[in-house]
Design a protein around this motif. Sequence first.
Motif, PDB file in Angstrom:
ATOM      1  N   UNK A  14       0.841  -1.201   0.000  1.00 34.24           N
ATOM      2  CA  UNK A  14       0.000   0.000   0.000  1.00 34.24           C
ATOM      3  C   UNK A  14       0.875   1.249   0.000  1.00 34.24           C
ATOM      4  N   UNK A  15       0.421   2.265  -0.694  1.00 35.27           N
ATOM      5  CA  UNK A  15       1.083   3.564  -0.615  1.00 35.27           C
ATOM      6  C   UNK A  15       0.780   4.182   0.747  1.00 35.27           C
ATOM      7  N   UNK A  16       1.783   4.644   1.489  1.00 38.13           N
ATOM      8  CA  UNK A  16       1.515   5.314   2.766  1.00 38.13           C
ATOM      9  C   UNK A  16       0.564   6.492   2.576  1.00 38.13           C
ATOM     10  N   UNK A  17      -0.397   6.624   3.486  1.00 37.97           N
ATOM     11  CA  UNK A  17      -1.426   7.656   3.343  1.00 37.97           C
ATOM     12  C   UNK A  17      -0.896   9.053   3.628  1.00 37.97           C
ATOM     13  N   UNK A  18       0.057   9.152   4.549  1.00 33.65           N
ATOM     14  CA  UNK A  18       0.580  10.464   4.942  1.00 33.65           C
ATOM     15  C   UNK A  18       1.586  10.948   3.901  1.00 33.65           C
ATOM     16  N   UNK A  19       1.354  12.143   3.348  1.00 31.28           N
ATOM     17  CA  UNK A  19       2.221  12.678   2.294  1.00 31.28           C
ATOM     18  C   UNK A  19       2.958  13.949   2.715  1.00 31.28           C
ATOM     19  N   UNK A  20       2.505  14.585   3.801  1.00 28.85           N
ATOM     20  CA  UNK A  20       3.095  15.858   4.203  1.00 28.85           C
ATOM     21  C   UNK A  20       3.376  15.864   5.701  1.00 28.85           C
ATOM     22  N   UNK A  21       4.230  16.799   6.089  1.00 30.24           N
ATOM     23  CA  UNK A  21       4.504  16.984   7.502  1.00 30.24           C
ATOM     24  C   UNK A  21       5.628  16.107   8.016  1.00 30.24           C
TER      25      UNK A  21
ATOM     26  N   UNK B  14     -15.278 -17.792 -12.063  1.00 31.38           N
ATOM     27  CA  UNK B  14     -14.995 -17.116 -10.802  1.00 31.38           C
ATOM     28  C   UNK B  14     -15.508 -15.681 -10.899  1.00 31.38           C
ATOM     29  N   UNK B  15     -15.998 -15.156  -9.788  1.00 26.49           N
ATOM     30  CA  UNK B  15     -16.499 -13.782  -9.762  1.00 26.49           C
ATOM     31  C   UNK B  15     -15.879 -13.041  -8.588  1.00 26.49           C
ATOM     32  N   UNK B  16     -15.572 -11.768  -8.800  1.00 24.85           N
ATOM     33  CA  UNK B  16     -14.897 -10.969  -7.773  1.00 24.85           C
ATOM     34  C   UNK B  16     -15.510  -9.567  -7.731  1.00 24.85           C
ATOM     35  N   UNK B  17     -16.556  -9.373  -6.902  1.00 24.81           N
ATOM     36  CA  UNK B  17     -17.201  -8.060  -6.797  1.00 24.81           C
ATOM     37  C   UNK B  17     -16.499  -7.203  -5.743  1.00 24.81           C
ATOM     38  N   UNK B  18     -15.995  -6.053  -6.137  1.00 26.18           N
ATOM     39  CA  UNK B  18     -15.220  -5.214  -5.224  1.00 26.18           C
ATOM     40  C   UNK B  18     -15.974  -3.931  -4.874  1.00 26.18           C
ATOM     41  N   UNK B  19     -15.833  -3.504  -3.632  1.00 29.85           N
ATOM     42  CA  UNK B  19     -16.448  -2.251  -3.195  1.00 29.85           C
ATOM     43  C   UNK B  19     -15.759  -1.074  -3.871  1.00 29.85           C
ATOM     44  N   UNK B  20     -16.534  -0.243  -4.547  1.00 27.63           N
ATOM     45  CA  UNK B  20     -15.940   0.871  -5.291  1.00 27.63           C
ATOM     46  C   UNK B  20     -15.360   1.944  -4.379  1.00 27.63           C
ATOM     47  N   UNK B  21     -15.823   1.995  -3.130  1.00 29.88           N
ATOM     48  CA  UNK B  21     -15.280   2.986  -2.200  1.00 29.88           C
ATOM     49  C   UNK B  21     -13.972   2.525  -1.571  1.00 29.88           C
ATOM     50  N   UNK B  22     -13.516   1.324  -1.934  1.00 30.15           N
ATOM     51  CA  UNK B  22     -12.275   0.787  -1.375  1.00 30.15           C
ATOM     52  C   UNK B  22     -11.245   0.470  -2.458  1.00 30.15           C
ATOM     53  N   UNK B  23     -11.414   1.036  -3.634  1.00 23.22           N
ATOM     54  CA  UNK B  23     -10.507   0.726  -4.741  1.00 23.22           C
ATOM     55  C   UNK B  23      -9.305   1.668  -4.753  1.00 23.22           C
ATOM     56  N   UNK B  24      -8.588   1.709  -3.634  1.00 23.51           N
ATOM     57  CA  UNK B  24      -7.392   2.546  -3.544  1.00 23.51           C
ATOM     58  C   UNK B  24      -6.121   1.707  -3.419  1.00 23.51           C
ATOM     59  N   UNK B  25      -6.231   0.426  -3.767  1.00 26.75           N
ATOM     60  CA  UNK B  25      -5.083  -0.487  -3.808  1.00 26.75           C
ATOM     61  C   UNK B  25      -5.502  -1.689  -4.648  1.00 26.75           C
TER      62      UNK B  25
END
Length: 322
Positions: free
Chosen positions: A94-101, A237-248
């Motif tokens: 995962x990309x680290x969420x914190x980008x500043x500071x 095979x089926x893979x339904x993904x939550x669209x609000x969690x597609x950040x990785x």
Amino acid sequence: MKILYIARTDTYRYYCNGINPSHWLYGAVEMEKEGNEVVWEEESQNLWNDYRLVRKYHPDVVFIPNLNLRNHLLLLFFTALHLMHIPVIAYLHHEPKVKRGAKACFYRLLLSAPKHLFFLSSKTMDETVKAGLVKAKKCSVPYWGPDMDFYNKVEKNKGKWFVSTGKENRDFDILIEAFRRTGAPLKIMTAKSHAGNDYSDLVEKCKDFPNIKVVITENSGNVYPQMLDAMANAKVLVCPLRKDKLNYCVGLSTIADAIGLQKPLIITRNQYHDEMYTKGMEIVDSVDDWVKAIEKIEKGQYNCCYSDISMLSCWKNMKRYF
């Protein structure tokens, strides 16, 4: 070469017992098969754990298949300050969420420690580099893929079921609606809950749909043989993904299963999935897309033709950095 592997060791035990494929170990099995000595040790939240392991085994390389900055803070900190000199090679999922500071500056220091960082997604890698957290020359995407030796031993049949086996950020509501409309046979196998996702109401939601079967499993790696049997005998095979969690790159394990078993896959569009992975798959966005993909496959209008990627080819891309 002596390689110190630091992660969950139960996954390695499952592999040794023939329960799980080697790609869950991110190349460490392939390292061992090439004649390297791999020392399998458990990850810990104890900050001194890595230091003690390095002092105990004196490895040539430390390999971390899922880099948690908190768990490996001292190893990374000491290495970044050149107080420890054993090369660290890791996968950053995962990309680290914190980008500043100040916290971002500290992350930048920690991520300067590894000799090389592997990524599961080109987009994750590009975003992490663009944020200034890592240097591009120290990063690559080796294209993690299925353990084909494992899947080639699995007996496969083309059954009637569309099968979903995932548990991480799954959108079962859209899946249920699509199969309610089509009437196609759907089998959902998942845990009651996982990482904040609660699926305890799935059986109740599906009770009025005779074409949908729900199997609730325990949330552990040792249920994989049960899921593997269902997938090996699936039609699709089926893979339904939550669209609000597609950040990785959520859903990548199911992609590996589909490629390994050479089963058709319908999967929610995820911009973190490289085209190398999704080539030949049915990519969907809406309920209508799901319905069209299901009907297309039911009519036999589908050819399963995936990219030639595997854990062995992934290791070949990795080993130049060791």
